[in-house]
Write an enzyme that holds these catalytic residues in place. Structure first.
Site, PDB file in Angstrom:
ATOM      1  CE  LYS A  70      54.325  48.277  43.744  1.00 36.36           C
ATOM      2  NZ  LYS A  70      54.856  48.444  45.147  1.00 36.36           N
TER       3      LYS A  70
ATOM      4  CE1 TYR B  62      51.556  52.667  43.211  1.00 32.52           C
ATOM      5  CE2 TYR B  62      53.707  52.139  44.116  1.00 32.52           C
ATOM      6  CZ  TYR B  62      52.337  51.976  44.119  1.00 32.52           C
ATOM      7  OH  TYR B  62      51.753  51.124  45.021  1.00 32.52           O
TER       8      TYR B  62
HETATM    9  P1  NDP Z   1      55.088  42.800  54.205  1.00 35.17           P
HETATM   10  O1  NDP Z   1      56.479  42.376  54.381  1.00 35.17           O
HETATM   11  O2  NDP Z   1      54.464  43.670  55.218  1.00 35.17           O
HETATM   12  O3  NDP Z   1      54.141  41.523  54.051  1.00 35.17           O
HETATM   13  C1  NDP Z   1      54.483  40.423  53.280  1.00 35.17           C
HETATM   14  C2  NDP Z   1      53.896  39.166  53.928  1.00 35.17           C
HETATM   15  O4  NDP Z   1      54.256  38.062  53.112  1.00 35.17           O
HETATM   16  C3  NDP Z   1      54.432  38.844  55.296  1.00 35.17           C
HETATM   17  O5  NDP Z   1      53.771  39.506  56.342  1.00 35.17           O
HETATM   18  C4  NDP Z   1      54.212  37.361  55.372  1.00 35.17           C
HETATM   19  O6  NDP Z   1      52.844  37.106  55.695  1.00 35.17           O
HETATM   20  C5  NDP Z   1      54.392  36.910  53.934  1.00 35.17           C
HETATM   21  N1  NDP Z   1      55.687  36.268  53.701  1.00 35.17           N
HETATM   22  C6  NDP Z   1      55.855  34.991  53.307  1.00 35.17           C
HETATM   23  N2  NDP Z   1      57.137  34.694  53.193  1.00 35.17           N
HETATM   24  C7  NDP Z   1      57.834  35.808  53.526  1.00 35.17           C
HETATM   25  C8  NDP Z   1      59.221  36.102  53.599  1.00 35.17           C
HETATM   26  N3  NDP Z   1      60.161  35.222  53.279  1.00 35.17           N
HETATM   27  N4  NDP Z   1      59.581  37.343  53.997  1.00 35.17           N
HETATM   28  C9  NDP Z   1      58.655  38.275  54.302  1.00 35.17           C
HETATM   29  N5  NDP Z   1      57.321  38.026  54.230  1.00 35.17           N
HETATM   30  C10 NDP Z   1      56.917  36.811  53.855  1.00 35.17           C
HETATM   31  O7  NDP Z   1      55.004  43.485  52.763  1.00 35.17           O
HETATM   32  P2  NDP Z   1      53.851  44.419  52.187  1.00 35.17           P
HETATM   33  O8  NDP Z   1      52.544  43.958  52.676  1.00 35.17           O
HETATM   34  O9  NDP Z   1      54.213  45.832  52.398  1.00 35.17           O
HETATM   35  O10 NDP Z   1      54.010  44.143  50.620  1.00 35.17           O
HETATM   36  C11 NDP Z   1      53.503  42.966  50.022  1.00 35.17           C
HETATM   37  C12 NDP Z   1      53.349  43.177  48.518  1.00 35.17           C
HETATM   38  O11 NDP Z   1      52.421  44.228  48.285  1.00 35.17           O
HETATM   39  C13 NDP Z   1      54.606  43.578  47.784  1.00 35.17           C
HETATM   40  O12 NDP Z   1      54.633  42.966  46.528  1.00 35.17           O
HETATM   41  C14 NDP Z   1      54.490  45.071  47.605  1.00 35.17           C
HETATM   42  O13 NDP Z   1      55.161  45.563  46.470  1.00 35.17           O
HETATM   43  C15 NDP Z   1      53.003  45.217  47.442  1.00 35.17           C
HETATM   44  N6  NDP Z   1      52.528  46.537  47.900  1.00 35.17           N
HETATM   45  C16 NDP Z   1      51.684  47.229  47.092  1.00 35.17           C
HETATM   46  C17 NDP Z   1      51.183  48.435  47.494  1.00 35.17           C
HETATM   47  C18 NDP Z   1      50.186  49.150  46.661  1.00 35.17           C
HETATM   48  O14 NDP Z   1      49.866  50.301  46.955  1.00 35.17           O
HETATM   49  N7  NDP Z   1      49.644  48.522  45.620  1.00 35.17           N
HETATM   50  C19 NDP Z   1      51.588  49.058  48.760  1.00 35.17           C
HETATM   51  C20 NDP Z   1      52.429  48.195  49.572  1.00 35.17           C
HETATM   52  C21 NDP Z   1      52.879  46.990  49.128  1.00 35.17           C
HETATM   53  P3  NDP Z   1      52.433  35.919  56.693  1.00 35.17           P
HETATM   54  O15 NDP Z   1      53.096  36.236  57.992  1.00 35.17           O
HETATM   55  O16 NDP Z   1      50.970  36.007  56.707  1.00 35.17           O
HETATM   56  O17 NDP Z   1      52.962  34.668  56.069  1.00 35.17           O
END
Ligand code: NDP
Length: 428
Positions: free
Chosen positions: A172, A260
């Site tokens: 989401k 949420y």
């Molecule tokens: P992060 O920024 O920690 O992780 C996103 C990952 O996406 C990065 O680590 C990277 O992985 C990859 N990525 C690829 N391109 C980009 C870019 N241009 N900028 C940043 N990251 C990029 O975010 P979260 O893990 O916190 O969130 C990810 C998703 O999960 C979101 O949609 C968020 O809304 C959702 N979420 C849902 C939650 C829930 O409880 N359901 C809780 C937290 C988040 P790599 O280095 O491997 O390429």
């Protein structure tokens, strides 16, 4: 930096306050009755006899062999984007999952992916990059692609996975625009594959107990829902940098946390709002809020006459909580949507009681549900259309903000296909 968080941007664990057990969260799936200490019939709470459950839970399996594994095998998942949520919750969640298994990783950082693949037993030749991602079409180890990327990337990587013949579980908010959400739904239909939005609260015991309690009528007519969802965002956290960028996030705190409350008011009341008014309070001098709004407060009006007040902020002390005021009772979920440590208090008359809630690994539960959907053993509850409805509602909120709190119609004609409270059981 710790990657284990209690909720988005939250610390690892919060203490669980003492509970006073009553049976709200463990309705049996066999249709037997049995009452909680409040005299609430489990049959009522579950709203699900064995026959009804069978009809809903048993759906035909897919014809294509690529769509699902044989009976008894785990369903293979590729996780796309190895950031905070993936490392803190999703990858560890596979240890507790029973039917979902981690078989591939997709990342822009090969070193990190190689390290995580070794840690979680993923084959080296099952590590993909964003560039060679489409090659998953030839990888039979992957049935489901779990999109855990920044919001603006959800649509592209969902559609590419669907075109590769894979089912998709997408975090989401499902997208950053209504048009992208619609394109994702159309792509799933064209590919004849499942698209599930990762609304973990639809599968979580406290929220299911709250839904069932309200549906039971024990608290009387629901009149008012109040939701607060927020935390402090920080430009020094890379995971917040994109969340504070309008193009990448689609709406700051609203898209990250406020969703949420929007989704929660809808599943608690089991109806859809017909209009909204919203206001924002944003300090544009704060470098975090150059593009996105900070505090947004909204008011939804529902056909039953219920009203939902919601608020969200990236300048709040951490909270994911809600209250439902009903004619004869009230419930308070505070916190109500953290990864753990959630607490549900139910008040009837002047007496209140903290409910015993069975805590689970929410991500394992959600991934197992998706695995069951793919195996034809569970209905798709958090559909693409469910995600699209929240996209439309967030747009309506921002439209109202832009018009200084004007009333905006939200009568989009959407009705949730399946009520989670009717079909999602609580694992033992
Ligand atoms: P992060 O920024 O920690 O992780 C996103 C990952 O996406 C990065 O680590 C990277 O992985 C990859 N990525 C690829 N391109 C980009 C870019 N241009 N900028 C940043 N990251 C990029 O975010 P979260 O893990 O916190 O969130 C990810 C998703 O999960 C979101 O949609 C968020 O809304 C959702 N979420 C849902 C939650 C829930 O409880 N359901 C809780 C937290 C988040 P790599 O280095 O491997 O390429």
């Amino acid at each position: 930096m710790s990657v284990r968080r209690t909720g988005p941007g939250m610390p690892a664990r919060i203490p669980v306050a003492g509970t006073d057990p009553i049976s709200l969260d463990s309705a049996p799936t066999d249709g037997s009755s049995g009452s909680g200490e409040n005299g609430i019939s489990r049959r009522l709470l579950m709203g699900l006899g064995a026959a009804g459950a069978g009809t809903l839970l048993m759906r035909p399996a897919f014809a294509s062999p690529a769509a699902g594994p044989a009976e008894g095998e785990g369903v293979g998942f590729a996780v796309v984007g190895l950031g905070l949520l993936s490392q803190g919750q999703i990858l560890p969640g596979f240890h507790s999952a029973k039917r979902a298994k981690l078989t591939a990783l997709v990342s822009g950082h090969p070193d990190k992916a190689t390290r995580l693949a070794a840690k979680y037993g993923v084959a080296r030749d099952a590590i993909y990059t964003y560039e060679n991602y489409d090659r998953i079409v030839d990888d039979p180890r992957i049935q489901v692609v779990y999109i855990v990327l920044p919001n603006a990337m959800h649509a592209e990587f969902t559609i590419r996975a669907l075109k590769a013949g894979k089912h998709v579980l997408c975090e989401k908010p499902m997208a950053t625009s209504v048009a992208d959400a619609e394109a994702m739904i159309a792509a799933a239909k064209a590919a004849d594959r499942k698209l599930m939005i990762a609304y973990r609260c639809h599968y979580e015991p406290l929220n299911l107990a709250a839904m069932r309690l309200i549906r039971s009528g024990k608290l009387g007519k629901p009149r008012m829902v109040v939701t607060q969802m927020g935390r402090q965002a920080s430009l020094s956290d890379p995971a917040d940098v994109w969340r504070l960028d309008m193009k990448m996030s689609g709406g700051g705190a609203l898209a990250d946390m406020g969703i949420y409350g929007i989704n929660g008011a809808r599943y608690l009341l089991n109806e859809e709002p017909v209009e909204v008014r919203a206001w924002a309070q944003t300090d544009r001098k704060d470098p975090r809020f150059r593009e996105v709004e900070d505090l947004i407060a909204w008011q939804f009006r529902f056909p039953s006459g219920a009203i939902a007040n919601g608020s969200t902020s990236f300048d709040y002390a951490p909270t994911m909580s809600y209250q439902v005021e009903c004619a004869q009772g009230r419930l308070v979920a505070d916190p109500g949507a953290f990864y753990n440590g959630n607490r549900l208090t139910v008040q009837t008359g002047y007496q209140s009681q903290v409910q015993a809630i069975h805590e689970i690994d929410q991500f394992a539960r959600e991934m197992d549900w998706m695995a069951d959907v793919v195996r034809g053993k569970a209905p798709l509850v958090s559909t693409g259309e469910e995600g699209l409805q929240d996209m439309r509602l967030m747009k309506a909120i921002l439209d109202s903000v832009a018009q200084g709190g004007a009333t905006v119609s939200t009568a989009f004609g959407y009705t949730r296909a399946i009520d989670p409270a009717k079909v999602v059981d609580v694992p033992a």
